[in-house]
Scaffold this motif. Structure first.
Motif, PDB file in Angstrom:
ATOM      1  N   LYS A 187      -0.326  -2.687   7.109  1.00  0.00           N
ATOM      2  CA  LYS A 187      -0.158  -4.176   7.510  1.00  0.00           C
ATOM      3  C   LYS A 187       1.053  -4.804   7.211  1.00  0.00           C
ATOM      4  CE  LYS A 187      -1.999  -7.284  10.010  1.00  0.00           C
ATOM      5  NZ  LYS A 187      -2.232  -7.236  11.620  1.00  0.00           N
ATOM      6  N   ALA A 188       1.679  -4.445   5.837  1.00  0.00           N
ATOM      7  CA  ALA A 188       2.956  -5.182   5.450  1.00  0.00           C
ATOM      8  C   ALA A 188       4.189  -4.549   6.238  1.00  0.00           C
ATOM      9  CB  ALA A 188       3.114  -4.624   4.118  1.00  0.00           C
ATOM     10  N   MET A 189       4.151  -2.915   6.430  1.00  0.00           N
ATOM     11  CA  MET A 189       5.173  -2.258   7.005  1.00  0.00           C
ATOM     12  C   MET A 189       4.943  -2.578   8.512  1.00  0.00           C
ATOM     13  SD  MET A 189       5.100   1.455   4.957  1.00  0.00           S
ATOM     14  CE  MET A 189       3.644   1.856   4.945  1.00  0.00           C
ATOM     15  N   LEU A 194       8.255  -1.542  10.712  1.00  0.00           N
ATOM     16  CA  LEU A 194       8.770  -0.010  10.156  1.00  0.00           C
ATOM     17  C   LEU A 194       7.927   0.852  10.742  1.00  0.00           C
ATOM     18  CD1 LEU A 194       9.555  -0.843   6.476  1.00  0.00           C
ATOM     19  CD2 LEU A 194      10.984  -0.755   8.631  1.00  0.00           C
ATOM     20  N   VAL A 195       6.355   0.483  11.110  1.00  0.00           N
ATOM     21  CA  VAL A 195       5.551   1.611  11.404  1.00  0.00           C
ATOM     22  C   VAL A 195       5.816   2.180  12.699  1.00  0.00           C
ATOM     23  CG1 VAL A 195       3.167   1.744  12.077  1.00  0.00           C
ATOM     24  CG2 VAL A 195       3.561   0.237  10.171  1.00  0.00           C
ATOM     25  N   ASN A 196       6.267   1.668  13.503  1.00  0.00           N
ATOM     26  CA  ASN A 196       6.344   2.391  14.939  1.00  0.00           C
ATOM     27  C   ASN A 196       7.902   2.426  15.213  1.00  0.00           C
ATOM     28  OD1 ASN A 196       3.474   2.297  15.549  1.00  0.00           O
ATOM     29  ND2 ASN A 196       3.627  -0.095  16.017  1.00  0.00           N
ATOM     30  N   PRO A 220       7.429   6.276   6.680  1.00  0.00           N
ATOM     31  CA  PRO A 220       7.286   5.737   5.431  1.00  0.00           C
ATOM     32  C   PRO A 220       6.218   6.036   4.753  1.00  0.00           C
ATOM     33  CG  PRO A 220       7.394   4.026   7.161  1.00  0.00           C
ATOM     34  CD  PRO A 220       7.430   5.303   7.652  1.00  0.00           C
ATOM     35  N   THR A 221       6.044   6.252   2.984  1.00  0.00           N
ATOM     36  CA  THR A 221       4.814   6.353   2.735  1.00  0.00           C
ATOM     37  C   THR A 221       4.310   5.160   2.222  1.00  0.00           C
ATOM     38  OG1 THR A 221       6.104   6.798   0.615  1.00  0.00           O
ATOM     39  CG2 THR A 221       5.899   8.685   1.872  1.00  0.00           C
ATOM     40  N   GLY A 222       5.157   4.131   2.022  1.00  0.00           N
ATOM     41  CA  GLY A 222       4.922   2.796   1.372  1.00  0.00           C
ATOM     42  C   GLY A 222       5.614   2.359   0.186  1.00  0.00           C
TER      43      GLY A 222
END
Length: 576
Positions: A187-189, A194-196, A220-222
């Motif tokens: 959710k933060a990413m 950054l997610v998509n 990204p792994t987080g």
């Protein structure tokens, strides 16, 4: 007639003596507090222990025998019988983050988590009371200290999937214990965009001075290392005045509970300066703060260079130094090394601040009278900073007479650079408890040779002729000074391992360890004339313990409790 004259003479003489004694009593200085009845270590080179201490308001007016101290007593003097307990000068936290300490009390404290699952469980519990969309933040996890690692790891770090499953509607960001990395959920990413994000190559997420860890598919792994953290943190809502006030009060209380009367705050922005000014004006500044201006804000530095240093006449809030963050931490593999990491051979860590900027600020520091304090953990970062300091001193030799520039942490040094601290009169501010926490896994990062020749080199540095400023780097470690004192003299983990300690030749003596938390820490802030020892004329700040930390068996040091904290001549904490 003669008898009358004699009577009048002796009567007049008697009245004169009465008046003389009365005037003398009126001029005599009486103590507001008299402390006695235990072992009192002064950290004063003239006498190591005294029987009693007398204070007047917030200053020490006598330190010596009880018989002499009693001469300072009157009916209004407060008597404090130590009852066999031990007293030292008030302890000084030589490198920490004051508001970080307070906010660690408000947010999720992950310092004692021992697995990834423990982090997931803590967040899941917080989700139950959080509103949808509300940020959940915390700090303190450290993958190298976990009992076990999850099966899904990238470059030695966990991935976000389990965390994201328990917090689908709340953005989560959890800072590494070191503060040099962070862990975000999906959710933060997503909020950070950054997610998509379409990936067009392996360097899509390149951030100067930082790193976004990605999995085999490039997602990204987080985990966000060093300056890459800003990709997430810029989206976290600002702190509120109410939360700042609460965090400040919690930090003061934590200091008192741990016997800390002064605090070197390692890097504060303009907003925190305004908060501290407010706290002082309201009479709430009950810990002495020696603040370093954050080097991330060049405008702030330039404004202060023009304004000049601020040495508080009340000795509550002083600004005369600058903090530069020049590399990362060993735990996150961000420390900048001369040779690659033993457990990641393609990686040297990160230069998080250009070295030309370090030289520029060093020159400005010398020109305007500001101490420069540079964070350096890896051997290359330490060498590069020493080089820049030396260049600045050679350009401005007259301004470098008493600069007291510092390197914060100085955790891993190349052997050739150890004597340079004394040669350049650079003070290492080293948090002994880091050795206790980091040494068991640091050998994986550096290998045995580099560990033994250059890591946590306390005794070599002391013998070269420089003082060491001790501390905890709170909230990286708990603020507990007893743990750092124990690490200083034992070179063991807080579980008492290994037998004999790691690299025992680098242990501090108990006298050196106490001095590193008092007089040497005061020297590291240009304050040795007003604090750091129990000496006449200095501030009445004291720490009182339930046992004698200078003589108790080593294995019992960690059992020591802070019983009383005296700040500015007043009892501010008692352990009931």
């Amino acid at each position: 007639m003669q008898r009358l004259k004699s009577f009048l003479f002796y009567s007049s003489l008697f009245l004169f003596m009465v008046l003389l004694c009365s005037c003398s009593d009126n001029n005599k200085v009486y103590a507001t507090m008299l402390i006695y009845g235990g072992t009192i270590y002064t950290v004063d080179s003239n006498t190591s222990t005294v029987e009693a201490v007398a204070t007047k308001d917030n200053k020490i007016i006598f330190a010596g025998s009880l018989a002499e101290a009693e001469l300072y007593k009157n009916k209004d003097t407060q008597l404090l019988d130590l009852g066999g307990k031990t007293m030292t000068p008030g302890l000084i936290e030589g490198h920490g983050h004051f508001m970080g300490l307070g906010y660690n009390e408000l947010n999720l404290d992950l310092m004692h988590t021992t697995s990834y699952q423990a982090i997931v469980d803590a967040v899941a519990e917080r989700v139950k009371t959080a509103k949808p969309g509300e940020w959940i933040t915390g700090r303190g996890w450290h993958q190298s200290k976990w009992d076990s690692m999850p099966s899904d790891i990238v470059h030695g770090f966990q991935t976000h999937h389990l965390l994201s499953e328990v917090s689908p509607d709340n953005p989560v960001y959890l800072r590494h214990a070191s503060g040099h990395a962070g862990f975000a959920n999906e959710k933060a990413m997503e909020i950070a965009g950054l997610v998509n994000l379409a990936l067009d190559g392996v360097k899509t997420y390149d951030v100067e001075g930082g790193e976004v860890l990605v999995d085999a598919s490039g997602k990204p792994t987080g985990v966000f290392n060093e300056r890459a953290q800003t990709l997430i943190t810029q989206h976290i809502p600002e702190r509120t005045p109410e939360s700042d006030n609460k965090a400040f009060q919690l930090a003061v209380e934590a200091c008192h509970k741990n016997g800390i009367t002064s605090f070197h705050d390692a890097g504060i922005p303009k907003e925190t300066i305004a908060l501290y000014d407010k706290m002082k004006s309201e009479g709430k500044m009950r810990t002495r703060i020696y603040a370093m201006l954050t080097g991330w804000d060049e405008d702030l530095l330039n404004n202060w260079f023009q304004k000049g240093i601020m040495v508080d006449e009340d000795h509550l809030f002083t600004i005369r130094s600058v903090k530069l963050n020049c590399d990362g931490a060993l735990g996150s593999r961000g420390a900048w090394l001369l040779e690659p990491y033993s457990d990641r051979p393609d990686h040297f860590g990160h230069e998080t601040l250009p070295m030309e900027f370090v030289k520029k600020i060093a020159l400005n520091g010398l020109n305007y009278g500001f101490q420069v304090c540079s964070h350096a953990i890896g051997d290359r970062a330490n060498r590069e900073i020493l080089d820049r300091y030396e260049l600045a001193m050679k350009e401005l030799p007259e301004s470098a007479v008493d600069h007291r520039f510092r390197i914060e942490h100085a955790q891993h040094l190349h052997p050739e650079d150890i004597p340079r601290f004394a040669e350049l009169k650079v003070i290492p501010a080293m948090q002994a408890v880091h050795m206790s926490s980091d040494r068991p896994w640091a050998i994986d990062r550096l290998g045995e040779k580099r560990i033994k020749e250059g890591a946590y080199m306390w005794q070599d540095l002391l013998q070269s002729g420089v003082p060491i400023v001790n501390g905890t780097d709170v909230p990286v470690e708990p603020i507990n000074p007893i743990a750092s004192f124990y690490a200083s003299v034992s070179r063991k983990t807080l579980k008492g391992l290994p037998e004999g300690g790691y690299e025992p030749e680098q242990k501090m003596t108990r006298e050196q360890a106490l001095k590193s938390y008092t007089l040497d820490a005061a020297f590291g802030a240009f304050e040795e004339d007003i604090k750091g020892s129990i000496s006449v004329g200095k501030l009445a700040d004291f720490t009182i313990y339930d046992q004698d930390i200078m003589t108790v068996a080593e294995e019992k040091i960690l059992e020591t409790k802070i019983m009383i904290t005296i700040f500015d001549g007043k009892v501010v904490y008692t352990n009931d």
